[in-house]
Design a protein around this motif. Structure first.
Motif, PDB file in Angstrom:
ATOM      1  N   UNK A 186       0.784  -1.206   0.128  1.00 18.35           N
ATOM      2  CA  UNK A 186      -0.136  -0.131  -0.093  1.00 18.35           C
ATOM      3  C   UNK A 186       0.801   1.263   0.011  1.00 18.35           C
ATOM      4  N   UNK A 187       2.204   1.344   0.471  1.00 17.01           N
ATOM      5  CA  UNK A 187       3.083   2.218   0.751  1.00 17.01           C
ATOM      6  C   UNK A 187       3.824   2.421  -0.586  1.00 17.01           C
ATOM      7  N   UNK A 188       3.748   1.581  -1.599  1.00 15.53           N
ATOM      8  CA  UNK A 188       4.355   1.597  -2.786  1.00 15.53           C
ATOM      9  C   UNK A 188       5.585   0.807  -2.809  1.00 15.53           C
ATOM     10  N   UNK A 189       5.731  -0.145  -1.858  1.00  9.84           N
ATOM     11  CA  UNK A 189       6.681  -1.027  -1.981  1.00  9.84           C
ATOM     12  C   UNK A 189       7.575  -0.874  -0.867  1.00  9.84           C
ATOM     13  N   UNK A 210       7.352  10.919   2.549  1.00  9.15           N
ATOM     14  CA  UNK A 210       7.044  11.679   3.772  1.00  9.15           C
ATOM     15  C   UNK A 210       6.231  10.783   4.875  1.00  9.15           C
ATOM     16  N   UNK A 211       6.830  11.078   6.172  1.00  9.83           N
ATOM     17  CA  UNK A 211       6.426  10.081   7.097  1.00  9.83           C
ATOM     18  C   UNK A 211       5.932  11.149   8.294  1.00  9.83           C
ATOM     19  N   UNK A 212       4.704  10.930   8.848  1.00 10.96           N
ATOM     20  CA  UNK A 212       4.138  11.247   9.962  1.00 10.96           C
ATOM     21  C   UNK A 212       3.949  10.154  11.108  1.00 10.96           C
ATOM     22  N   UNK A 255       3.808   6.953  -5.051  1.00  9.84           N
ATOM     23  CA  UNK A 255       3.621   5.596  -5.375  1.00  9.84           C
ATOM     24  C   UNK A 255       2.503   4.730  -4.481  1.00  9.84           C
ATOM     25  N   UNK A 256       2.071   5.767  -3.495  1.00  8.57           N
ATOM     26  CA  UNK A 256       0.895   4.958  -2.591  1.00  8.57           C
ATOM     27  C   UNK A 256      -0.120   4.465  -3.384  1.00  8.57           C
ATOM     28  N   UNK A 257      -0.902   3.705  -2.826  1.00  3.26           N
ATOM     29  CA  UNK A 257      -2.242   3.146  -3.418  1.00  3.26           C
ATOM     30  C   UNK A 257      -3.146   3.967  -3.841  1.00  3.26           C
ATOM     31  N   UNK A 310      -2.723   9.989   3.019  1.00  6.52           N
ATOM     32  CA  UNK A 310      -1.707   9.372   3.763  1.00  6.52           C
ATOM     33  C   UNK A 310      -2.117   7.760   4.093  1.00  6.52           C
ATOM     34  N   UNK A 311      -1.324   6.865   3.772  1.00  6.05           N
ATOM     35  CA  UNK A 311      -1.380   5.519   4.025  1.00  6.05           C
ATOM     36  C   UNK A 311      -1.125   5.424   5.503  1.00  6.05           C
TER      37      UNK A 311
END
Length: 209
Positions: free
Chosen positions: A4-7, A38-40, A63-65, A83-84
């Motif tokens: 889901x996060x693109x790999x 990006x990360x949260x 690249x996310x779902x 955001x995933x």
């Protein structure tokens, strides 16, 4: 990483392996976001957590779902505001390094503080008397939830009050005192799936029985 996060979402760079580099001492972390990611860390209410505060890891990139095909409900549960939400609980330190602590569904609040069962289990496993252990949160009138530990002892060790106190004192000395197991239940085995995954829901059922 996850599909889901693109790999993949975070990566361990070569400098993070260096014993004297900026990333020295960070090998237990999931390190830092990959290029373009990006990360949260988000609280349960969706707001962004502070440094060192445990919350749910959420990532965003090109690249996310887009969605789960034909499953809008599942999509809404994971994809929020672009955001995933990974389902993993973690925190970011002062240097921006991500540390995974537990699955977010297993983290609970005790007296206003986040408690990670995995953190307590890792401390308990330091004791030579313990063969297996698992931690859950159980209801408490004063703190909302408190720690309960299910413990399988190695042969030759007694499941008595002295052992309970030894477990509690060990946790108090190693991490925040409020995380010590106020309840300890000795069992012969822990419920697991055929692949060895711990079934915490069965421990919750056993605790309520």
């Amino acid at each position: 990483g996850m599909t889901e996060a693109g790999g993949f979402a975070t990566m361990l760079r070569w400098r993070d392996h260096h014993p004297t580099g900026k990333g020295s001492g960070k090998l237990r972390s999931a390190v830092q976001p990959a290029i373009g990611v990006a990360l949260q860390i988000r609280r349960l209410d969706g707001t962004v957590a502070d440094t060192a505060e445990i919350g749910e890891n959420a990532v965003r990139s090109d690249a996310i779902m887009i969605d789960y095909l034909g499953n809008d409900e599942a999509t809404r549960a994971v994809l929020k505001e672009g955001w995933v939400h990974t389902g993993d609980g973690g925190y970011v330190d002062d240097d921006g390094y991500l540390f995974i602590v537990d699955r977010i569904k297993d983290i609970y609040i005790s007296g206003g503080e986040n408690v990670s069962p995995a953190e307590i289990e890792n401390v308990l496993y330091q004791l030579p008397s313990i063969a297996e252990c698992a931690v859950i949160g159980v209801p408490d009138e004063e703190r909302g939830m408190v720690v309960k530990a299910f413990v399988v002892l190695k042969s030759g060790h007694q499941d008595d009050e002295a052992m309970v106190k030894a477990l509690q004192d060990h946790v108090k000395a190693a991490i925040a005192p409020y995380k010590y197991p106020r309840q300890v239940q000795f069992v012969s085995t822990l419920p697991r799936t055929e692949t060895g995954k711990l079934q915490r829901f069965k421990l919750r059922q056993l605790s309520q029985a």
